[in-house]
Write a protein that holds these residues in place. Structure first.
Motif, PDB file in Angstrom:
ATOM      1  N   GLU B 346       0.804  -1.203   0.000  1.00 35.55           N
ATOM      2  CA  GLU B 346       0.000   0.000   0.000  1.00 35.55           C
ATOM      3  C   GLU B 346       0.845   1.264   0.000  1.00 35.55           C
ATOM      4  OE1 GLU B 346      -3.162  -0.418   2.855  1.00 35.55           O
ATOM      5  OE2 GLU B 346      -3.869   1.603   2.408  1.00 35.55           O
ATOM      6  N   ASN B 347       2.059   1.203   0.574  1.00 33.74           N
ATOM      7  CA  ASN B 347       2.872   2.416   0.645  1.00 33.74           C
ATOM      8  C   ASN B 347       3.394   2.882  -0.719  1.00 33.74           C
ATOM      9  OD1 ASN B 347       4.830   0.530   0.182  1.00 33.74           O
ATOM     10  ND2 ASN B 347       5.796   0.685   2.209  1.00 33.74           N
ATOM     11  N   LYS B 351       2.779   7.013  -5.165  1.00 27.87           N
ATOM     12  CA  LYS B 351       3.504   7.244  -6.416  1.00 27.87           C
ATOM     13  C   LYS B 351       2.565   7.069  -7.623  1.00 27.87           C
ATOM     14  CE  LYS B 351       7.877   8.353  -6.450  1.00 27.87           C
ATOM     15  NZ  LYS B 351       7.741   9.802  -6.389  1.00 27.87           N
ATOM     16  N   TYR B 352       1.721   6.050  -7.525  1.00 26.83           N
ATOM     17  CA  TYR B 352       0.830   5.762  -8.646  1.00 26.83           C
ATOM     18  C   TYR B 352      -0.287   6.791  -8.766  1.00 26.83           C
ATOM     19  CZ  TYR B 352       3.290   1.561  -9.865  1.00 26.83           C
ATOM     20  OH  TYR B 352       4.261   0.698 -10.296  1.00 26.83           O
ATOM     21  N   LEU B 353      -0.732   7.292  -7.621  1.00 27.39           N
ATOM     22  CA  LEU B 353      -1.747   8.345  -7.673  1.00 27.39           C
ATOM     23  C   LEU B 353      -1.150   9.617  -8.257  1.00 27.39           C
ATOM     24  CD1 LEU B 353      -3.600   7.693  -4.298  1.00 27.39           C
ATOM     25  CD2 LEU B 353      -4.352   7.094  -6.613  1.00 27.39           C
ATOM     26  N   ILE B 386      -9.514  -4.221  -1.612  1.00 25.55           N
ATOM     27  CA  ILE B 386      -8.341  -4.482  -2.442  1.00 25.55           C
ATOM     28  C   ILE B 386      -7.122  -4.873  -1.622  1.00 25.55           C
ATOM     29  CG2 ILE B 386      -6.664  -3.335  -3.953  1.00 25.55           C
ATOM     30  CD1 ILE B 386      -9.189  -1.799  -5.073  1.00 25.55           C
ATOM     31  N   PHE B 387      -6.901  -4.147  -0.518  1.00 22.37           N
ATOM     32  CA  PHE B 387      -5.652  -4.410   0.211  1.00 22.37           C
ATOM     33  C   PHE B 387      -5.798  -5.429   1.337  1.00 22.37           C
ATOM     34  CE2 PHE B 387      -4.633  -0.465  -1.990  1.00 22.37           C
ATOM     35  CZ  PHE B 387      -3.453  -0.854  -2.591  1.00 22.37           C
ATOM     36  N   SER B 388      -7.023  -5.919   1.531  1.00 26.56           N
ATOM     37  CA  SER B 388      -7.163  -6.968   2.543  1.00 26.56           C
ATOM     38  C   SER B 388      -6.497  -8.249   2.045  1.00 26.56           C
ATOM     39  CB  SER B 388      -8.636  -7.232   2.840  1.00 26.56           C
ATOM     40  OG  SER B 388      -9.265  -7.728   1.675  1.00 26.56           O
ATOM     41  N   LYS B 389      -6.388  -8.337   0.705  1.00 22.41           N
ATOM     42  CA  LYS B 389      -5.811  -9.554   0.133  1.00 22.41           C
ATOM     43  C   LYS B 389      -4.291  -9.552   0.174  1.00 22.41           C
ATOM     44  CE  LYS B 389      -9.694 -10.185  -2.866  1.00 22.41           C
ATOM     45  NZ  LYS B 389     -10.276  -9.368  -3.899  1.00 22.41           N
ATOM     46  N   SER B 390      -3.706  -8.358   0.097  1.00 23.95           N
ATOM     47  CA  SER B 390      -2.252  -8.356   0.002  1.00 23.95           C
ATOM     48  C   SER B 390      -1.588  -8.341   1.371  1.00 23.95           C
ATOM     49  CB  SER B 390      -1.776  -7.184  -0.835  1.00 23.95           C
ATOM     50  OG  SER B 390      -2.610  -6.075  -0.682  1.00 23.95           O
TER      51      SER B 390
END
Lengths: 161, 390
Positions: B346-347, B351-353, B386-390
């Motif tokens: 997530e960190n 950059k992508y935004l 989305i980030f619960s999976k990673s």
């Protein structure tokens, strides 16, 4: 005399170009017509069109390579297209796609070995409310099921080449 | 017999009536009514039609062009197809009224290649109009000449952008032009040109007939009139509906029989995706602006897969001319795929935004400026999924 004038396709392409008018603005309709008749725009055809419109052949090629529906490689007499956009995908497009691939024994983007049927995945063609959607040339099929697509494809396989 | 029901576009209309009235009016009066109506471009950008027509009418030139943009390619949009197949009189009369108002004699309908099956019936309709003296030379016995021909696109989403569409009409690759100059002064073959969406033009005869004030009576304070929406996805009654601007997303969902809805993609692939907490928002330029595509997504769907589908679309349809769009979309798709595999921390998101912001600011045309929308909105609104999976 230009060398292209000796090519077999020259008279027919010249007639097409004269019908639309030999101007740059008619390049796309001319290419579309050639494609409709021949199934694709060959390198020779591109050279002929370039000479007729007095432009460089690379200009012709750059236009062909830009548009999805123009191609410089032969396609089948029948082109089956399936929509891969979101609404069709949500309504079971993947299953239909696999069924078509199995029936034709080719993957999306390929043509059957006998050169008769091409199968393509394309983007939204505006049939989202009656998805999943499949087209065969100009014909539209909506709410396609596995059974329905089997019928459609079978008919094409048996149809005249 | 029309089976659809709606307040304006899907309402009653006698073919030819709007055009007859328009040709009795002064050009400036037509412009005045359009200005009063507050009608804005229905393709998605929302530019006021009266301004566009006024600028083109004021441009000095022997030749002018009037183009109807029927290159409807936004995934989830099919309203223009409905108008062209069921209400061609509105679209063509809108074009003729436009030609008369700006002083153009050539009209072109740019029809997307995917709709080529509509070509025979549209050409037949034009022929019928010519026979009835609604099209061609000395229309309805007036000194007005205007004819329409149809140009078939060859499959390129970007050609929905007006300058790319113009390039395509000139026989070139559909690559967007730098603006300014704008088509209103320097368009097709360098001449003043109007490019309007199918729905915008179909509204014109109604406004001419019943007046700008009448039209402005529908909708919200800032967004006047009605809008056709194309609804698809997880709902019982997908299809095209005419709604008043200001209708909330929740009301739309009720109308189409959507249950268990998790998300709604408003405005097609290039639009934004909202979650349940925003379903009270209104469809209007001041709130949720939309070209009309509404994709309903229920709770069983995987949002990353939805997003991947959108980004694959943009990677394929980017014309490749400018760098932010060509490379940016590939990078965003990459990120989505890493998220699917749980390999995206997530960190790295900031950059992508930032990249998405760069694309919005630096891309040359609407494609690259809007393609990061689904990425930003889906990632922000469905972060926990989305980030619960990673």
């Amino acid at each position: 005399m230009l060398t292209t004038e000796k090519l077999t396709d020259y008279p027919e392409i010249k007639e097409i170009a004269d019908n639309f008018g030999r101007e740059r603005k008619n390049l796309i309709p001319i290419l579309n017509e050639i494609q409709k008749r021949k199934g694709f725009v060959s390198a020779e055809a591109q050279q002929i069109v370039a000479d007729l419109l007095n432009i460089h052949p690379v200009e012709v090629f750059s236009v062909i390579s830009f548009y999805h529906f123009l191609n410089d490689k032969p396609k089948g007499k029948y082109v089956i297209r399936i929509c891969k956009s979101i609404s069709c995908e949500m309504n079971g497009k993947e299953e239909i796609k696999k069924e078509i691939e199995n029936l034709l024994s080719v993957k999306a983007g390929e043509t059957t070995p006998d050169g008769k049927i091409t199968f393509e995945e394309i983007n939204c063609f505006g049939l989202c409310d009656v998805s999943p959607a499949v087209t065969v040339n100009e014909q539209v099929f909506t709410k396609v099921t596995k059974e329905k697509v089997r019928e459609i494809v079978q008919e094409l396989i048996e149809a005249e080449k | 017999m029309k089976k659809r029901k709606g307040k304006i576009l899907f309402g009653e209309y006698i073919p030819g009536s709007g055009l007859r009235k328009a040709l009795e009016m002064e050009r400036r009066d037509i412009l005045f009514e359009l200005k009063t109506s507050g009608l804005r471009g229905r393709g998605g950008a929302g530019f006021p039609i009266s301004t566009k027509w006024m600028l083109t009418a004021a441009a000095e030139s022997e030749e002018k062009y009037f183009i109807c943009n029927a290159d409807e390619g936004e995934p989830g949009t099919f309203k223009d197809k409905v108008l062209l197949s069921e209400y061609p009189e509105l679209v063509f009369e809108g074009m003729i009224i436009g030609g008369y108002t700006i002083g153009a004699e050539v009209g072109i309908l740019y029809l997307r290649g995917e709709y080529s099956y509509l070509l025979p019936q549209l050409n037949d309709y034009l022929e019928k109009m010519r026979k009835e003296n609604l099209l061609g030379k000395n229309i309805l016995g007036k000194c007005v000449n205007f004819d329409i021909h149809i140009f078939l696109g060859q499959g390129a989403y970007v050609c929905g952008e007006e300058t790319a569409l113009i390039e395509s009409l000139e026989g070139r690759r559909g690559e967007a032009r730098n603006r300014p100059p704008f088509p209103v002064t320097t368009g097709l073959f360098g001449k003043p040109t109007v490019v309007n969406n199918v729905e915008t033009l179909a509204t014109v005869p109604h406004i001419v007939l019943k007046g700008g004030d009448w039209y402005a009576g529908f909708g919200t304070e800032k967004t006047k009139g009605t809008k056709l929406i194309s609804v698809s996805g997880d709902c019982k009654y997908p299809g095209v509906y005419e709604i008043s601007w200001g209708t909330t997303v929740k009301e739309v969902l009720e109308l189409v029989g959507a249950e268990d809805t998790k998300a709604v993609q408003v405005g097609g692939a290039s639009g934004i995706c909202i979650g349940k907490n925003e379903f009270d928002r209104k469809l209007a330029y001041e709130d949720l602006a939309t070209g009309g595509s509404i994709i309903v997504i229920n709770s069983k769907r995987n949002m990353l897969r939805v997003l991947e589908n959108f980004m694959e679309f943009f990677v394929e349809e980017s014309c490749g001319q400018c760098t932010p769009c060509r490379i940016g979309n590939v990078k965003l798709l990459d990120a989505v795929r890493q998220m699917q595999q749980g390999k995206f921390q997530e960190n790295r998101l900031a950059k992508y935004l930032e990249l998405a912001e760069t694309m919005k600011l630096a891309s040359k045309c609407g494609l690259g400026q809007s393609s990061p929308n689904p990425f930003v909105s889906i990632i922000s609104n469905f972060k926990s999924e989305i980030f619960s999976k990673s």
